[in-house]
Structures are given as structure tokens and as C-alpha cells.
Design an enzyme around this catalytic site. Structure first.
Site, PDB file in Angstrom:
ATOM      1  NE  ARG A  36     -10.501  -3.893  -1.839  1.00  0.00           N
ATOM      2  CZ  ARG A  36     -10.099  -4.912  -1.583  1.00  0.00           C
ATOM      3  NH1 ARG A  36      -8.490  -4.455  -0.657  1.00  0.00           N
ATOM      4  NH2 ARG A  36     -10.230  -6.065  -1.050  1.00  0.00           N
ATOM      5  CG  ASP A  50      -5.399  -1.029   2.406  1.00  0.00           C
ATOM      6  OD1 ASP A  50      -6.263  -0.237   1.805  1.00  0.00           O
ATOM      7  OD2 ASP A  50      -4.657  -1.734   1.846  1.00  0.00           O
ATOM      8  CG  ASP A  74      -1.289  -1.563   1.695  1.00  0.00           C
ATOM      9  OD1 ASP A  74      -2.263  -2.207   0.365  1.00  0.00           O
ATOM     10  OD2 ASP A  74      -1.583  -1.387   2.524  1.00  0.00           O
ATOM     11  CG  ASP A 106      -3.055  -3.946  -1.708  1.00  0.00           C
ATOM     12  OD1 ASP A 106      -4.105  -4.662  -1.943  1.00  0.00           O
ATOM     13  OD2 ASP A 106      -2.984  -4.685   0.051  1.00  0.00           O
TER      14      ASP A 106
END
Length: 454
Positions: free
Chosen positions: A325, A273, A230, A269
Site C-alpha cells: 500500500r 489513509d 491510523d 493500521d
């Protein structure tokens, strides 16, 4: 010769000293020249709960750093033992930093440079992703079977070398802040893990590029490539504030990625997050650039220790063409308000708000623009959850009851309820939804803060 880390003397303005001495905090002090001393305002989202987020604001002169190379930044954060550091520190980033900078100088490493350091076990050959792709082609003799053997072992070894190069941990009580309009970190995986009280502000952070993604033929009906990094990962973190950052894929936008084995060769990714029991996080006034899996909150349905964790506020952020997301939530009480989302192409889009296991999303007064061909019922997607509260949101300029629209599009068994079991109280300013787009587009992202360093 530029020193590895430049220490600069910090002098608090009289006004800021008085504010800190009184116990008051503020997100923006127009009279303060030093944003490194700023702390999250009381009441500004879940991050402000309890002790709030003060980052490195109490740093002494000897723990204030100005950096403009990757090695300087790593050293300032504490190097390989950063996660064990608790002494408050402020780190100012100037200019452009690339995580693939060679430690000894002399330009940037490439993926091939890393691969060539790895010998395939039992062979005189060095590793290459091209050889890996040819060998494990599911259309060939290997089939739809998970990779194993010397080439997979070499891929894992190459991944470890890249991780060593681009992944950097944080300690507790840290403020990382960009100076001016062009502070930019490229290719890094900033891992904030098992620490507390961290501030990241006024930074453009791009392209946490995975040179050696994993092929998983069991992921979905046709398999998938999965990336490791990430741009920012918050894992097992308490009290964090991510503010006025711009996160994107840099020189490798998702539309440019090739198909390998018929699937997107995924080299990214998440952008931000928040997982593994992280708690009390505010993400504000930030831009999440064109990206597929943007914000994952909660990593697994089976992590029951995440119950009563993952309390996150996301406000005044700008999602530009999110694939999915934005955010996708498990367990957490997540407040999503006064954000602006632009979905630019139906082909790039799956959903925005992912209602996962035991999640409780409170989505209020957001502005959403959907490209032609995207129905409003696609904003919400159920991932085993049951509850989401939506109120006062605009879709393509009109008020839409997004929960009602979603429920009307699915069977009774898949319908959701608005009974999330909580209501937000930690909000400084809830703007009229008609003003949100203008506020967000003018104020969000890196380079918008007057961030002179001492």
C-alpha cells in the site's frame, strides 16, 4: 502553572501580508517567519484544485494556540466537538506529546490501565487481552470461529475507552504545525473526518498503537489480527495538505510484534489513509517509516459514491521499507511522482502500487530500490483494477518499464493497461529522476522547515 492552552499573538510579516492580499500563495516563503500562515501553492497537486488549501491561515489572534501536552492539543482543536468547528485556527506543537497522557496528570496510561477499567459481563473479573487470547485460541476448543460473548464484549468496551483517550477529531480551516525539529505526537489517532481545508505539517507522528486488536478468523486462509487506528485518517475530507511529516510505528516496529495464533499481532493500521470519498489531497515531502499497510486510498469496492473522488497527489515522499500500500488505490485519480522508495528486506514486502477497483494511478519519475530477492514485477499488484500508467521510473538505478515487467509476469487475464483516462496537470516541479533520491532524502520529513511561531 502552565495554562491548558497558550494563546500567542501572531504578526504577519509585511511580505506575507502582501502575498496574501494579492491572492498569491506559496508552499515555502523564505522571508516568512510564520509557517502557520502558509498555504498550499497554486498548482501543487490535487489539493490545490479549485479553492486550494489555506487551512487556518486566516486565523485571528484569539484562535492561535501553542501546545505541548495532549490535553492542550485536544482543547485547541475543539475538544469533543472539534468536527463542528469552522473558525480558522492555527495550532503550533512544541516538543513531545503522548496521547496516553493522563488527563489529570501523573504520567502515562498503559494498555493494562485501560483494560482494568472494564469488567467482563457476568464476571467479577476485569478484562485482559491475555485472557481473551487464551479463551479464543483457534487451536483449542473455540476453533476458527469469530469471537463472541462476554470477553469479546469486554474487548469492544476496552477499545471504546482507548478510542476516547487517543482519537482526536479536527474541524475545518485548521493548520496543525510542528515547531522546530522535535515536534512529536505519539500514540494518537488523528481523525480528519467530514471537514474541509486542513493542513498538517512539520510533525513527527508515531505509533497509533491499538491495545486491543480484533481477531478475525475469516480474514484470509489463516485469520488475521486487525487494528483500528491510523496515525492520520482522512475520511470524507475535501482539500487537505499533508507536508513534511514523518509517520512511523515508533517504539513498536512491525518486526518486533509477536505472533499470536500463528499470525502477527497487528497493533497498527495505516500511516496515512485517505478514504470515504475524500477528495483533493496533496501529500508531499513526507517520510513513511518502516510499516506494513502504509497508504490506503479508497476503503471499499462497494462504495460507488467514491467515483470521481479520491483525487490525490503524492510527490517527493520517502517510503522506507513499505510492506504494501504505497499506495493501494480504489477509484481515485492518483498522481505518484518524484518519490523515493527503499524496500530493505524481501521478507517484509508484498507490493507497492496496488491497482484496485476503478483506480487510475499515474506513476512517473519515481526512484525504487529493491532488496535482493525482490523482482521488479512485484512493485505492482492487481486488486481488481485495470489501469496504471508508469513512465520514467528507476529501479535499482536503471530505467524499468514497470507496467511491461508486471504484464510479462502474469496471465493475459490479469494484465493491466496504461490507459488511465487522465493526465496530471497540477504539478509545480517535476524533477529529473536522477535527482529525486538526493532531493527527497535531504528535504523530506519533519524538522526540515524553519517553523518559528509568532
Amino acid at each position: 502553572m502552565h495554562q491548558s492552552v497558550t494563546l500567542r499573538r501572531a504578526t504577519l510579516s509585511t511580505a506575507l501580508k502582501l502575498v496574501l492580499a494579492s491572492g498569491l500563495v506559496c508552499s515555502t516563503l523564505a522571508t516568512a517567519a510564520d509557517l502557520g500562515r502558509e498555504v498550499l501553492a497554486t498548482g501543487d497537486g490535487w489539493g490545490s484544485y479549485g479553492p486550494g488549501v489555506t487551512g487556518g491561515s486566516a486565523a485571528s489572534d484569539s484562535h492561535i494556540y501553542v501546545v505541548n501536552t495532549w490535553q492542550e492539543l485536544r482543547t485547541a482543536l475543539g475538544g469533543t466537538s472539534a468536527q463542528n468547528q469552522t473558525t480558522p485556527r492555527i495550532i503550533y506543537v512544541k516538543g513531545k506529546i503522548n496521547a496516553m497522557e493522563r488527563a489529570e496528570g501523573g504520567g502515562l496510561l498503559t494498555c493494562d490501565d485501560i483494560a482494568e477499567q472494564v469488567q467482563v459481563p457476568g464476571s467479577a473479573q476485569t478484562f485482559s487481552m491475555e485472557d481473551f487470547i487464551e479463551h479464543f485460541d483457534p487451536a483449542g476448543a473455540w476453533g476458527m470461529v469469530a469471537p463472541e460473548g462476554p470477553l469479546e464484549e469486554a474487548r469492544v468496551a476496552a477499545t471504546k475507552l482507548q478510542t476516547k483517550q487517543i482519537q482526536q477529531r479536527f474541524g475545518s480551516n485548521v493548520t496543525l504545525i510542528g515547531v522546530g525539529k522535535d515536534a512529536h505526537i505519539i500514540g494518537a489517532h488523528l481523525l480528519v473526518k467530514e471537514v474541509s481545508n486542513v493542513i498538517i505539517r512539520n510533525l513527527h507522528i508515531s505509533d497509533a498503537y491499538d491495545c486491543f486488536p480484533e481477531w478475525d478468523p475469516t480474514d484470509g486462509s489463516a485469520g488475521n489480527w486487525n487494528s483500528l487506528y491510523d496515525n492520520i485518517s482522512l475520511m470524507t475530507v475535501e482539500h487537505a495538505w499533508v507536508d513534511h511529516v514523518t509517520l512511523d510505528d515508533g517504539d513498536h516496529p512491525r518486526q518486533s510484534l509477536p505472533k499470536v495464533y500463528g499470525r502477527t499481532f497487528q497493533v497498527h493500521d495505516g500511516l496515512l489513509d485517505i478514504t470515504h470519498s475524500s477528495n483533493y489531497v496533496t501529500a508531499s515531502f513526507s517520510i513513511f517509516g518502516d510499516h506494513d499497510k502504509v497508504n490506503l486510498i479508497g476503503s471499499s469496492d462497494s462504495r460507488l459514491v467514491d467515483r470521481d473522488k479520491l483525487k490525490v497527489t503524492m510527490h517527493h515522499n520517502h517510503w522506507v521499507n513499505p510492506g504494501q500500500r504505497a499506495p493501494r488505490v480504489r477509484f481515485g485519480q492518483v498522481d505518484v511522482y518524484n518519490n523515493y522508495s527503499q524496500i530493505l528486506a524481501a521478507a517484509d514486502f508484498t507490493s507497492m502500487w496496488g491497482v484496485g477497483f476503478e483506480s487510475a494511478i499515474y506513476a512517473e519519475k519515481n526512484v525504487i530500490e529493491l532488496a535482493s530477492g525482490i523482482a521488479a514485477n512485484k512493485v505492482i499488484k492487481r486488486y481488481g483494477g485495470q489501469h496504471i500508467f508508469t513512465e520514467g521510473n528507476l529501479v535499482n538505478g536503471s530505467p524499468v518499464d514497470l507496467l511491461a515487467v508486471y504484464n510479462a509476469s502474469v496471465s493475459a487475464a490479469d494484465q493491466l493497461t496504461s490507459n488511465v483516462g487522465w493526465a496530471p496537470t497540477l504539478r509545480l516541479q517535476v524533477n529529473n529522476v536522477n535527482d529525486v533520491k538526493g532531493i527527497v532524502t535531504s528535504q523530506s520529513g519533519s524538522g526540515k522547515l524553519d517553523s518559528d511561531h509568532p
